[in-house]
Design a protein around this motif. Structure first.
Motif, PDB file in Angstrom:
ATOM      1  N   ASP A  61      -6.144  -7.101  -8.584  1.00 38.00           N
ATOM      2  CA  ASP A  61      -6.973  -8.025  -7.817  1.00 38.00           C
ATOM      3  C   ASP A  61      -8.282  -8.252  -8.560  1.00 38.00           C
ATOM      4  O   ASP A  61      -9.127  -7.350  -8.642  1.00 38.00           O
ATOM      5  CB  ASP A  61      -7.240  -7.435  -6.432  1.00 38.00           C
ATOM      6  CG  ASP A  61      -8.007  -8.396  -5.538  1.00 38.00           C
ATOM      7  OD1 ASP A  61      -8.293  -9.526  -5.992  1.00 38.00           O
ATOM      8  OD2 ASP A  61      -8.323  -8.026  -4.402  1.00 38.00           O
ATOM      9  N   ALA A 232      -5.789   1.875  -0.121  1.00 38.54           N
ATOM     10  CA  ALA A 232      -5.101   0.674  -0.577  1.00 38.54           C
ATOM     11  C   ALA A 232      -3.597   0.898  -0.651  1.00 38.54           C
ATOM     12  O   ALA A 232      -2.800   0.030  -0.276  1.00 38.54           O
ATOM     13  CB  ALA A 232      -5.647   0.238  -1.935  1.00 38.54           C
ATOM     14  N   SER A 235      -2.061   1.105   2.826  1.00 34.72           N
ATOM     15  CA  SER A 235      -2.027  -0.211   3.473  1.00 34.72           C
ATOM     16  C   SER A 235      -1.145  -1.203   2.724  1.00 34.72           C
ATOM     17  O   SER A 235      -1.115  -2.385   3.091  1.00 34.72           O
ATOM     18  CB  SER A 235      -3.449  -0.767   3.584  1.00 34.72           C
ATOM     19  OG  SER A 235      -4.295   0.112   4.297  1.00 34.72           O
ATOM     20  N   TYR A 236      -0.469  -0.728   1.666  1.00 26.45           N
ATOM     21  CA  TYR A 236       0.428  -1.577   0.867  1.00 26.45           C
ATOM     22  C   TYR A 236      -0.315  -2.746   0.223  1.00 26.45           C
ATOM     23  O   TYR A 236       0.267  -3.806   0.021  1.00 26.45           O
ATOM     24  CB  TYR A 236       1.597  -2.093   1.725  1.00 26.45           C
ATOM     25  CG  TYR A 236       2.418  -0.989   2.331  1.00 26.45           C
ATOM     26  CD1 TYR A 236       3.336  -0.278   1.571  1.00 26.45           C
ATOM     27  CD2 TYR A 236       2.259  -0.646   3.677  1.00 26.45           C
ATOM     28  CE1 TYR A 236       4.081   0.763   2.131  1.00 26.45           C
ATOM     29  CE2 TYR A 236       2.996   0.384   4.246  1.00 26.45           C
ATOM     30  CZ  TYR A 236       3.907   1.087   3.458  1.00 26.45           C
ATOM     31  OH  TYR A 236       4.642   2.121   4.016  1.00 26.45           O
ATOM     32  N   ARG A 237      -1.578  -2.524  -0.098  1.00 29.84           N
ATOM     33  CA  ARG A 237      -2.337  -3.546  -0.824  1.00 29.84           C
ATOM     34  C   ARG A 237      -2.233  -3.210  -2.315  1.00 29.84           C
ATOM     35  O   ARG A 237      -3.115  -2.615  -2.914  1.00 29.84           O
ATOM     36  CB  ARG A 237      -3.790  -3.570  -0.348  1.00 29.84           C
ATOM     37  CG  ARG A 237      -3.953  -3.879   1.133  1.00 29.84           C
ATOM     38  CD  ARG A 237      -5.397  -4.234   1.481  1.00 29.84           C
ATOM     39  NE  ARG A 237      -6.317  -3.153   1.159  1.00 29.84           N
ATOM     40  CZ  ARG A 237      -6.689  -2.206   2.007  1.00 29.84           C
ATOM     41  NH1 ARG A 237      -6.192  -2.176   3.244  1.00 29.84           N
ATOM     42  NH2 ARG A 237      -7.544  -1.262   1.637  1.00 29.84           N
ATOM     43  N   TRP A 238      -1.114  -3.584  -2.900  1.00 29.10           N
ATOM     44  CA  TRP A 238      -0.785  -3.134  -4.243  1.00 29.10           C
ATOM     45  C   TRP A 238      -1.682  -3.760  -5.299  1.00 29.10           C
ATOM     46  O   TRP A 238      -1.960  -3.142  -6.340  1.00 29.10           O
ATOM     47  CB  TRP A 238       0.678  -3.428  -4.556  1.00 29.10           C
ATOM     48  CG  TRP A 238       1.612  -2.833  -3.549  1.00 29.10           C
ATOM     49  CD1 TRP A 238       2.452  -3.487  -2.702  1.00 29.10           C
ATOM     50  CD2 TRP A 238       1.784  -1.433  -3.267  1.00 29.10           C
ATOM     51  NE1 TRP A 238       3.137  -2.594  -1.913  1.00 29.10           N
ATOM     52  CE2 TRP A 238       2.750  -1.321  -2.240  1.00 29.10           C
ATOM     53  CE3 TRP A 238       1.221  -0.266  -3.780  1.00 29.10           C
ATOM     54  CZ2 TRP A 238       3.172  -0.106  -1.729  1.00 29.10           C
ATOM     55  CZ3 TRP A 238       1.631   0.950  -3.268  1.00 29.10           C
ATOM     56  CH2 TRP A 238       2.592   1.020  -2.251  1.00 29.10           C
ATOM     57  N   ASN A 239      -2.149  -4.961  -5.080  1.00 24.42           N
ATOM     58  CA  ASN A 239      -3.053  -5.582  -6.045  1.00 24.42           C
ATOM     59  C   ASN A 239      -4.393  -4.838  -6.119  1.00 24.42           C
ATOM     60  O   ASN A 239      -4.961  -4.664  -7.199  1.00 24.42           O
ATOM     61  CB  ASN A 239      -3.289  -7.053  -5.693  1.00 24.42           C
ATOM     62  CG  ASN A 239      -2.061  -7.903  -5.926  1.00 24.42           C
ATOM     63  OD1 ASN A 239      -1.150  -7.508  -6.650  1.00 24.42           O
ATOM     64  ND2 ASN A 239      -2.011  -9.070  -5.310  1.00 24.42           N
ATOM     65  N   GLU A 240      -4.874  -4.398  -4.952  1.00 27.92           N
ATOM     66  CA  GLU A 240      -6.112  -3.623  -4.941  1.00 27.92           C
ATOM     67  C   GLU A 240      -5.897  -2.255  -5.592  1.00 27.92           C
ATOM     68  O   GLU A 240      -6.745  -1.783  -6.357  1.00 27.92           O
ATOM     69  CB  GLU A 240      -6.607  -3.456  -3.505  1.00 27.92           C
ATOM     70  CG  GLU A 240      -7.036  -4.759  -2.841  1.00 27.92           C
ATOM     71  CD  GLU A 240      -7.598  -4.539  -1.459  1.00 27.92           C
ATOM     72  OE1 GLU A 240      -7.806  -3.358  -1.087  1.00 27.92           O
ATOM     73  OE2 GLU A 240      -7.836  -5.529  -0.740  1.00 27.92           O
TER      74      GLU A 240
END
Length: 269
Positions: A61, A232, A235-240
Motif C-alpha cells: 500500500d 493488518a 484484518s486481512y489487509r494484505w496490502n498494508e
C-alpha cells in the motif's frame, strides 16, 4: 620411510565399530524425537493466506508506505530503531560492571561465580516474557520495549565482554608499569585500546539482534511496528501488511550493511 608410513597406517586405531554405534544412537534419537511431532495439517485456506501475504509484499500500500505521520511506516520504523538503539545502549552500559565482576582474571573466584550466575539468570528469561512483565509495570508503549531490550541485552553483551576482558594482554600492562605509568595511564593506554574495539563490535552485533526483537515485541504492545503488522494481518489487509514488511526488509538490509562495515573496520583497524 615409505614402509614406516604404510606400517603406521596399518596400525592406526580402528574406530569403525565406534562410528557405527554413534550413528545408530543418533538415528534412534532422531526417530524418537520425530515420533513426538504431530502434523495436524494446515487450515483450509492456509495456502491462500500465504499467497495473499506474498501478493501484499509485491503490491504494498503506497499510502501507508510513504505516510510520514505517526501512523505511517517510516515513523513506525523509526520508533522501532530507537527502541532497539536505546535498549542496546542502556544494556551495554549496564553490562560493564557485570562483566568486570565476572572476569576470573580480575575478581576472586566466589565473586566471579556469583556474577556469572546472575548473568545466566538474566539470559534464561526470553525477551517475549520480559515484554509481558514490563507491560504490567510501565504499560504498553515504546518505554516498555526500551526496558525489555535493555534487560535482554545484558546477558549476551556481558558474556562477550567477559571474554574480551579475560583475553587482555597482561604483558602490555607490565610494560607500562615498568615505564612508571600510574593506574589511570595503564587503563588509558593499556586496557581501553584492547577492550573498546571488542566492546563496540559486540554492541553493534547486539543492535542487529535487538532490531529484530523489537519488531516481535510490538506484538505484545511494547511499541514499534509489530502491533500494526499483526493488526493488518488479522484484518486481512494484505496490502498494508505488505507495506510494513517491505519497510522492515529495507530497514534490516540497510542496518545490516552499515553494521557489517563498522564491525569490519573495528576488527581490521
Amino acid at each position: 620411510m615409505n614402509k614406516q608410513i604404510e606400517q603406521a597406517y596399518k596400525d592406526r586405531p580402528r574406530s569403525t565399530v565406534y562410528q557405527i554405534v554413534v550413528s545408530v544412537i543418533v538415528v534412534a534419537l532422531i526417530v524418537w524425537s520425530g515420533s513426538a511431532v504431530e502434523f495436524t495439517g494446515g487450515g483450509a485456506n492456509g495456502g491462500q493466506i500465504a499467497l495473499n501475504i506474498l501478493k501484499g509484499i509485491f503490491h504494498p500500500d503506497p499510502k501507508l508506505l510513504f505516510n510520514f505521520t505517526m501512523q505511517g511506516v517510516p515513523y513506525l520504523l523509526l520508533e522501532t530503531v530507537c527502541i532497539a538503539f536505546l535498549g542496546t545502549l542502556v544494556g551495554a552500559v549496564l553490562a560493564i560492571p557485570f562483566s568486570f565482576l565476572s572476569a576470573s582474571n580480575l575478581m576472586p573466584a566466589p565473586i566471579a561465580w556469583l556474577s556469572r550466575m546472575a548473568i545466566m539468570a538474566i539470559r534464561t528469561v526470553p525477551a517475549f516474557v520480559y515484554g509481558l512483565m514490563f507491560i504490567r509495570v510501565s504499560g504498553p508503549g515504546a518505554f516498555t520495549g526500551l526496558l525489555t531490550m535493555s534487560v535482554c541485552s545484558i546477558g549476551m553483551v556481558s558474556k562477550m565482554y567477559i571474554e574480551a576482558i579475560e583475553d587482555l594482554d597482561i604483558r602490555i600492562l607490565e610494560s607500562l608499569d615498568a615505564c612508571g605509568c600510574n593506574t589511570m595511564q595503564k587503563i588509558r593506554y593499556g586496557i581501553l585500546p584492547q577492550l573498546i574495539p571488542n566492546f563496540a563490535s559486540t554492541v553493534i552485533y547486539r543492535f542487529d539482534i535487538n532490531l529484530r526483537d523489537a519488531t516481535v515485541l510490538g506484538l505484545v504492545g511494547a511499541g514499534g511496528i509489530g502491533a500494526p503488522l499483526i493488526f493488518a494481518m488479522n484484518s486481512y489487509r494484505w496490502n498494508e501488511a505488505g507495506a510494513i514488511l517491505v519497510g522492515l526488509i529495507v530497514l534490516v538490509l540497510i542496518v545490516e550493511y552499515i553494521s557489517t562495515r563498522i564491525r569490519v573496520k573495528l576488527t581490521r583497524g
